[in-house]
Structures are given as C-alpha cells and as structure tokens.
Design an enzyme around this catalytic site. Structure first.
Site, PDB file in Angstrom:
ATOM      1  N   TYR A 167      -0.910   8.567  -2.621  1.00 14.35           N
ATOM      2  CA  TYR A 167      -0.898   8.345  -4.061  1.00 14.35           C
ATOM      3  C   TYR A 167      -2.161   8.945  -4.713  1.00 14.35           C
ATOM      4  O   TYR A 167      -2.198   9.140  -5.915  1.00 14.35           O
ATOM      5  CB  TYR A 167      -0.920   6.850  -4.372  1.00 14.35           C
ATOM      6  CG  TYR A 167       0.385   6.097  -4.248  1.00 14.35           C
ATOM      7  CD1 TYR A 167       1.500   6.636  -3.610  1.00 14.35           C
ATOM      8  CD2 TYR A 167       0.506   4.814  -4.795  1.00 14.35           C
ATOM      9  CE1 TYR A 167       2.687   5.913  -3.503  1.00 14.35           C
ATOM     10  CE2 TYR A 167       1.678   4.095  -4.698  1.00 14.35           C
ATOM     11  CZ  TYR A 167       2.762   4.638  -4.050  1.00 14.35           C
ATOM     12  OH  TYR A 167       3.921   3.912  -3.968  1.00 14.35           O
ATOM     13  N   GLY A 168      -3.200   9.154  -3.894  1.00 17.90           N
ATOM     14  CA  GLY A 168      -4.546   9.426  -4.394  1.00 17.90           C
ATOM     15  C   GLY A 168      -4.692  10.583  -5.360  1.00 17.90           C
ATOM     16  O   GLY A 168      -5.570  10.576  -6.215  1.00 17.90           O
ATOM     17  N   GLU A 223      -3.016   9.162   7.649  1.00 16.95           N
ATOM     18  CA  GLU A 223      -1.547   9.040   7.659  1.00 16.95           C
ATOM     19  C   GLU A 223      -0.936   9.904   8.770  1.00 16.95           C
ATOM     20  O   GLU A 223       0.134   9.599   9.268  1.00 16.95           O
ATOM     21  CB  GLU A 223      -0.956   9.432   6.293  1.00 16.95           C
ATOM     22  CG  GLU A 223      -1.175   8.401   5.201  1.00 16.95           C
ATOM     23  CD  GLU A 223      -0.366   7.110   5.381  1.00 16.95           C
ATOM     24  OE1 GLU A 223       0.831   7.191   5.703  1.00 16.95           O
ATOM     25  OE2 GLU A 223      -0.940   6.018   5.205  1.00 16.95           O
ATOM     26  N   ASP A 258       0.864  -1.193   0.000  1.00 17.66           N
ATOM     27  CA  ASP A 258       0.000   0.000   0.000  1.00 17.66           C
ATOM     28  C   ASP A 258       0.896   1.236   0.000  1.00 17.66           C
ATOM     29  O   ASP A 258       2.072   1.170   0.356  1.00 17.66           O
ATOM     30  CB  ASP A 258      -0.924   0.025   1.224  1.00 17.66           C
ATOM     31  CG  ASP A 258      -1.874   1.219   1.200  1.00 17.66           C
ATOM     32  OD1 ASP A 258      -2.483   1.485   0.150  1.00 17.66           O
ATOM     33  OD2 ASP A 258      -1.978   1.927   2.215  1.00 17.66           O
ATOM     34  N   SER A 259       0.284   2.377  -0.348  1.00 15.35           N
ATOM     35  CA  SER A 259       1.028   3.633  -0.313  1.00 15.35           C
ATOM     36  C   SER A 259       1.420   3.996   1.127  1.00 15.35           C
ATOM     37  O   SER A 259       2.348   4.765   1.335  1.00 15.35           O
ATOM     38  CB  SER A 259       0.173   4.755  -0.899  1.00 15.35           C
ATOM     39  OG  SER A 259      -0.981   4.925  -0.092  1.00 15.35           O
ATOM     40  N   CYS A 277     -11.192   2.697  -0.539  1.00 14.96           N
ATOM     41  CA  CYS A 277      -9.809   3.064  -0.216  1.00 14.96           C
ATOM     42  C   CYS A 277      -9.480   2.296   1.052  1.00 14.96           C
ATOM     43  O   CYS A 277     -10.262   2.328   2.013  1.00 14.96           O
ATOM     44  CB  CYS A 277      -9.674   4.563   0.009  1.00 14.96           C
ATOM     45  SG  CYS A 277      -8.063   5.034   0.699  1.00 14.96           S
ATOM     46  N   THR A 278      -8.359   1.606   1.031  1.00 15.90           N
ATOM     47  CA  THR A 278      -8.062   0.702   2.153  1.00 15.90           C
ATOM     48  C   THR A 278      -7.739   1.444   3.449  1.00 15.90           C
ATOM     49  O   THR A 278      -7.685   0.831   4.510  1.00 15.90           O
ATOM     50  CB  THR A 278      -6.920  -0.266   1.776  1.00 15.90           C
ATOM     51  OG1 THR A 278      -5.777   0.505   1.380  1.00 15.90           O
ATOM     52  CG2 THR A 278      -7.345  -1.168   0.643  1.00 15.90           C
ATOM     53  N   HIS A 279      -7.525   2.748   3.363  1.00 15.38           N
ATOM     54  CA  HIS A 279      -7.342   3.542   4.586  1.00 15.38           C
ATOM     55  C   HIS A 279      -8.671   3.771   5.327  1.00 15.38           C
ATOM     56  O   HIS A 279      -8.683   3.952   6.539  1.00 15.38           O
ATOM     57  CB  HIS A 279      -6.787   4.933   4.256  1.00 15.38           C
ATOM     58  CG  HIS A 279      -5.314   4.986   3.967  1.00 15.38           C
ATOM     59  ND1 HIS A 279      -4.750   4.409   2.862  1.00 15.38           N
ATOM     60  CD2 HIS A 279      -4.296   5.578   4.647  1.00 15.38           C
ATOM     61  CE1 HIS A 279      -3.448   4.652   2.864  1.00 15.38           C
ATOM     62  NE2 HIS A 279      -3.146   5.355   3.939  1.00 15.38           N
ATOM     63  N   CYS A 292      -4.302  -1.561  -2.181  1.00 13.27           N
ATOM     64  CA  CYS A 292      -4.464  -0.122  -2.415  1.00 13.27           C
ATOM     65  C   CYS A 292      -5.341   0.030  -3.650  1.00 13.27           C
ATOM     66  O   CYS A 292      -4.997  -0.502  -4.721  1.00 13.27           O
ATOM     67  CB  CYS A 292      -3.086   0.498  -2.653  1.00 13.27           C
ATOM     68  SG  CYS A 292      -3.137   2.231  -3.102  1.00 13.27           S
ATOM     69  N   ASN A 293      -6.463   0.723  -3.499  1.00 10.32           N
ATOM     70  CA  ASN A 293      -7.369   0.900  -4.642  1.00 10.32           C
ATOM     71  C   ASN A 293      -6.744   1.776  -5.718  1.00 10.32           C
ATOM     72  O   ASN A 293      -6.937   1.540  -6.907  1.00 10.32           O
ATOM     73  CB  ASN A 293      -8.676   1.520  -4.174  1.00 10.32           C
ATOM     74  CG  ASN A 293      -9.513   0.543  -3.377  1.00 10.32           C
ATOM     75  OD1 ASN A 293     -10.316  -0.186  -3.928  1.00 10.32           O
ATOM     76  ND2 ASN A 293      -9.305   0.486  -2.070  1.00 10.32           N
ATOM     77  N   THR A 294      -6.023   2.803  -5.291  1.00  8.17           N
ATOM     78  CA  THR A 294      -5.442   3.740  -6.255  1.00  8.17           C
ATOM     79  C   THR A 294      -4.439   3.002  -7.148  1.00  8.17           C
ATOM     80  O   THR A 294      -4.443   3.158  -8.374  1.00  8.17           O
ATOM     81  CB  THR A 294      -4.765   4.905  -5.512  1.00  8.17           C
ATOM     82  OG1 THR A 294      -5.675   5.396  -4.531  1.00  8.17           O
ATOM     83  CG2 THR A 294      -4.382   6.024  -6.449  1.00  8.17           C
TER      84      THR A 294
HETATM   85  N1  DGL Z   1      -5.009   2.983   0.555  1.00  8.28           N
HETATM   86  C1  DGL Z   1      -4.948   3.670  -0.715  1.00  8.28           C
HETATM   87  C2  DGL Z   1      -6.179   3.279  -1.541  1.00  8.28           C
HETATM   88  O1  DGL Z   1      -6.795   2.243  -1.251  1.00  8.28           O
HETATM   89  C3  DGL Z   1      -4.739   5.133  -0.436  1.00  8.28           C
HETATM   90  C4  DGL Z   1      -4.194   5.857  -1.544  1.00  8.28           C
HETATM   91  C5  DGL Z   1      -3.414   7.107  -1.224  1.00  8.28           C
HETATM   92  O2  DGL Z   1      -2.242   6.979  -0.894  1.00  8.28           O
HETATM   93  O3  DGL Z   1      -3.958   8.201  -1.413  1.00  8.28           O
HETATM   94  O4  DGL Z   1      -6.554   3.938  -2.474  1.00  8.28           O
END
Ligand code: DGL
Length: 279
Positions: A47-48, A163, A15-16, A197-199, A78-80
């Site tokens: 990353y978003g 974060e 993940d990011s 988004c996994t966050h 990570c979805n992004t």
């Molecule tokens: N956990 C990432 C996702 O699922 C977050 C992306 C990010 O870093 O903005 O999209």
C-alpha cells in the site's frame, strides 16, 4: 449498514500483508484470552506507494469484511492505512456502517510514548512513502511533544523485500544500510528511531547491524498491545463484545497456501488460513 448479527466476535487485525503479524504476535502475548481474525490484503500489497484514495478504499473494504465476519473492534496494524484511512473511516464511515463498532490505528499509541524515550528530542521515523508524505507522525508527535523534531525517511524497497521473503538475504543489506546512513547523516542528533511500518521488525537483525549501539530502535508491537489492553479496560462496552477462546484465524486476499507458508516463518507456528475475495 453491516450485515452481521453476531453479538460477540473476534478482534480484527488488518494489514496490507504480513507486517501486521508482528503486531498480532505481541497482542496475543499481552491478551491471550481473546479471539483474533487477521486479514492480510496480500493480493494488493504494498500500500505504501499508493494514493490516499486507493489506500482509503482498500482499507475500508477490508474493515467492512472484518465487520461482516463478526468483529466489533478492528485494529489497523498498518501505518500506511492508519495514516491515510483511519480518520475518514472513524469520522465518516463508522456512523453509516455501524456506530457501535470501533477502528483503532497504530500511529497515536506510538506517538504517545516517544516523549519519555528521546533525550536529544530528535526522533527519526522509517516508514513507507505514504506514511512519510502524510506527515502523520510529525503532526501526532508535534501535538503531544512540540519540543521534539521528527525526521522522516521513506524506505520504499523494504516492504517488497519482506513480502517476497528476501529480508534476510545479502541483497537486503544494501537497502537497509542506504536508508539508515541517509537519515543519520542528515540528522546526527537523532537518538531514537521508530520503525513506523509494521513490516520493518522483520528486518531487525539487519537494522541492528547497521546502526550505532547508542540509538534506540522502537518497534510498535508491544506499544500497540499495551495500548489495546488499556483501551479494553477503559471501554467495557466494546470489551464485552470480544469473544474469548484464545483462537486466531487468518484471512488473505492472496492464495491461502502461500500465506500459510510465509506467515508460519514469521510467526513460527502453523496457522489456519482461508482465502477471501474482495471485489
Ligand atoms: N505494514 C504496512 C505499514 O505499516 C506496510 C504498508 C505497505 O503495504 O506498503 O505501513
């Protein structure tokens, strides 16, 4: 080509930042016997809001590092990254790097289960700007369930709040409320909201407080864990390359101390973390 002679190795989870820990946690509950190597690119998160090209390059670098560390299977938690990099990595890079290794994402397994859940056939997606702009959920759900209308809402402040460990602060309420009200005012027929988004599961207490009780909120951890379980059952050639000592190690591109203290809040356990440099 990948320089990693190990015949077996941990399952890589990328993940990011910290968000993929919500996925790893559920994967370990579902499949505790395997070893895992988590990589958080905390030095370059979020990353978003980054371009397709940047997300793709960062993700490819991280996947390559996980392969070099002995992973034969990597989950983009990570979805992004799943939206912007997965397909190109699978189609263009894997054949050059090592065609026997595999990279999987989180969007397809989420899209697959949504048809059984929504009654109103109106589904909301809360995600990063990158995931929403990519239209990945609209396309994936549309292929499987053309009768479902998918409404996206980008929540650009949510990942930075998490974060920076501000997700349970009073200030976070404003940003949570703002996006939930916006998506529900625009689309009152929504009966299911995917946290794309996994966050975002880390904001669950605030999300639940600000949403009507009749709306289902779907987070991805258990969905991805079950889907990985089925994948390993269907692919014995990959499964036999996954080591089984029940151990998880953690890598971060930021300071290992910082990752350790934040990640242990999210995981509620002390963990073993090493810094990794990516050039
Ligand atoms: N956990 C990432 C996702 O699922 C977050 C992306 C990010 O870093 O903005 O999209």
């Amino acid at each position: 080509m990948i320089d990693s002679p190990q015949q077996i190795g941990p399952i890589g989870v990328f993940d990011s930042g910290y968000g993929g820990l919500t996925i790893l946690d559920k994967i370990r509950q579902e499949l505790p016997e395997y070893d895992y190597l988590y990589l958080g690119d905390n030095a370059r998160t979020p990353y978003g809001n980054r371009s397709f090209e940047v997300v793709y390059n960062y993700t490819l670098q991280c996947v390559t590092k996980l392969f070099e560390q002995g992973c034969h299977l990597v989950i983009l938690a990570c979805n992004t990254a799943s939206a912007k990099a997965l397909r190109t990595i699978q189609q263009n890079d894997l054949p050059k790097l090592d065609s026997t290794r595999r990279v999987l994402g989180v969007i397809r397994p989420t899209a697959e289960i949504i048809g059984e859940i929504t009654q109103s056939r109106n589904v909301g997606i809360l995600a990063t700007e990158g995931t929403i702009q990519s239209q990945s959920y609209v396309l994936e759900i549309g292929k499987l369930f053309p009768d479902i209308t998918v409404i996206g809402e980008a929540c650009p402040m949510w990942v930075p709040l998490i974060e920076n460990n501000e997700h349970l602060s009073d200030g976070a309420d404003y940003f949570v409320k703002k996006h939930l009200q916006h998506i529900l005012n625009n689309s009152p027929k929504i009966d299911t909201i995917i946290l794309g988004c996994t966050h975002y599961p880390l904001l669950m207490p605030k999300i639940e407080k600000n949403i009507p009780a009749n709306i289902r909120i779907i987070s991805q951890g258990e969905i991805v864990a079950r889907s990985l379980h089925h994948y390993l059952n269907r692919h014995p050639e990959i499964e036999k390359k996954c080591s089984k000592n029940g151990i998880a190690h953690f890598l971060t591109t930021e300071s290992s101390e910082k990752f350790k203290s934040s990640a242990s809040i999210f995981l509620k356990q002390t963990i073993n973390v090493q810094h990794l440099t990516i050039n």
